[in-house]
Design a protein around this motif. Structure first.
Motif, PDB file in Angstrom:
ATOM      1  N   SER A  33       9.818   2.275  -2.531  1.00 28.82           N
ATOM      2  CA  SER A  33       8.842   1.654  -1.639  1.00 28.82           C
ATOM      3  C   SER A  33       8.254   2.682  -0.675  1.00 28.82           C
ATOM      4  O   SER A  33       7.044   2.718  -0.450  1.00 28.82           O
ATOM      5  CB  SER A  33       9.508   0.512  -0.854  1.00 28.82           C
ATOM      6  N   ILE A  34       9.119   3.537  -0.114  1.00 28.09           N
ATOM      7  CA  ILE A  34       8.650   4.589   0.808  1.00 28.09           C
ATOM      8  C   ILE A  34       7.719   5.543   0.066  1.00 28.09           C
ATOM      9  O   ILE A  34       6.648   5.902   0.564  1.00 28.09           O
ATOM     10  CB  ILE A  34       9.841   5.355   1.410  1.00 28.09           C
ATOM     11  N   ALA A  35       8.128   5.957  -1.141  1.00 23.49           N
ATOM     12  CA  ALA A  35       7.324   6.901  -1.928  1.00 23.49           C
ATOM     13  C   ALA A  35       5.941   6.323  -2.221  1.00 23.49           C
ATOM     14  O   ALA A  35       4.920   7.020  -2.107  1.00 23.49           O
ATOM     15  CB  ALA A  35       8.050   7.242  -3.224  1.00 23.49           C
ATOM     16  N   GLU A  36       5.909   5.057  -2.569  1.00 24.57           N
ATOM     17  CA  GLU A  36       4.637   4.393  -2.881  1.00 24.57           C
ATOM     18  C   GLU A  36       3.729   4.347  -1.649  1.00 24.57           C
ATOM     19  O   GLU A  36       2.524   4.611  -1.732  1.00 24.57           O
ATOM     20  CB  GLU A  36       4.930   2.968  -3.376  1.00 24.57           C
ATOM     21  N   GLN A  37       4.334   4.052  -0.488  1.00 20.71           N
ATOM     22  CA  GLN A  37       3.553   3.972   0.748  1.00 20.71           C
ATOM     23  C   GLN A  37       3.064   5.346   1.195  1.00 20.71           C
ATOM     24  O   GLN A  37       1.929   5.491   1.662  1.00 20.71           O
ATOM     25  CB  GLN A  37       4.393   3.335   1.849  1.00 20.71           C
ATOM     26  N   VAL A  38       3.926   6.367   1.056  1.00 16.85           N
ATOM     27  CA  VAL A  38       3.526   7.727   1.433  1.00 16.85           C
ATOM     28  C   VAL A  38       2.379   8.201   0.547  1.00 16.85           C
ATOM     29  O   VAL A  38       1.429   8.838   1.014  1.00 16.85           O
ATOM     30  CB  VAL A  38       4.724   8.695   1.355  1.00 16.85           C
ATOM     31  N   LYS A  39       2.443   7.858  -0.729  1.00 11.88           N
ATOM     32  CA  LYS A  39       1.356   8.214  -1.636  1.00 11.88           C
ATOM     33  C   LYS A  39       0.044   7.577  -1.174  1.00 11.88           C
ATOM     34  O   LYS A  39      -1.016   8.240  -1.162  1.00 11.88           O
ATOM     35  CB  LYS A  39       1.682   7.761  -3.059  1.00 11.88           C
TER      36      LYS A  39
END
Length: 238
Positions: A33-39
């Motif tokens: 979820s964090i990775a998706e948001q950072v992207k």
């Protein structure tokens, strides 16, 4: 298209946030979820640096309280942050986000040593930089590391992603009548002992005029919302 409010941010992730509902270890769903948001934030044209805690694996203060030498316990905590940083790097790169991990303690086989100018160059090239191992010194928290790195790379804001949705006058988990603050001054945080971050980190932010936004990581999309200027969580910076 709406423009982001901030162009360069430091995202501070607590170890507890990475553990999710488990309370210990690393929750892969949270990482994704964090990775998706950072992207999503990167694609909006924002430079992103991340500082990770290690409380989901080891807390130096807890080890010290049980009789361990404080410096040794803190160094173990720094190693825990490196584990979290590598896990986050792996998740980000699976989403196609070019990422570098820089550590305050040299371990060249797995990460770059922290070099300020190199970190800034990575950001300028569109890479996410994850800062691990705190400041490299015992007795300093990862909150202080976030404040220090934000000042060094000239970040416009520190985003404090936590399990709670802002700063309260008491623990909202145990007190259903806890009052949430919409905005606070640095001095209020220090005088009231609100636990946003430790006093060293808060003083460093105050001296360098770096605002903080404390918000919940539990709601997907919150990182993007904060970067775009939506008023969620608690703003600290006056």
């Amino acid at each position: 298209m709406k423009q982001p409010k901030y162009r360069r941010i430091v995202l501070k992730l607590s170890g507890e946030a990475l553990a999710g509902s488990k309370g210990f270890g690393i929750d892969q769903d949270i990482l994704n979820s964090i990775a998706e948001q950072v992207k999503e934030v990167k694609e909006a044209g924002v430079d992103v640096a991340v500082v990770v805690g290690g409380g989901n694996i080891w807390r130096g203060v807890a080890g010290s309280a049980k009789g361990m030498d404080r410096a040794t316990a803190d160094y173990m905590g720094m190693l825990a942050t490196v584990m979290n940083a590598l896990a986050l790097q792996d998740a980000l790169e699976k989403y196609g986000v070019d990422t570098r991990v820089q550590t305050a303690i040299e371990m060249r086989q797995i990460a770059e040593p922290y070099i300020r100018r190199r970190a800034i160059r990575h950001l300028e090239k569109g890479r996410v930089v994850i800062f691990a191992a705190g400041t490299g010194n015992p007795y300093f928290s990862t909150d202080t590391a976030a404040a220090l790195r934000a000042a060094e790379i000239e970040a416009e804001v520190i985003l404090m992603a936590k399990k709670v949705d802002g700063v309260y006058d008491s623990d909202p988990v145990t007190n259903p009548n806890a009052k949430k603050f919409r905005d606070l001054g640095y001095i209020e945080v220090l005088n009231k002992g609100l636990g946003v971050m430790d006093s060293t980190a808060a003083s460093l932010c105050m001296d360098n005029q770096i605002p903080l936004i404390v918000f919940s990581l539990n709601q997907k999309g919150n990182i993007y919302r904060v970067v775009m200027g939506e008023e969620i969580g608690t703003y600290v910076g006056r």
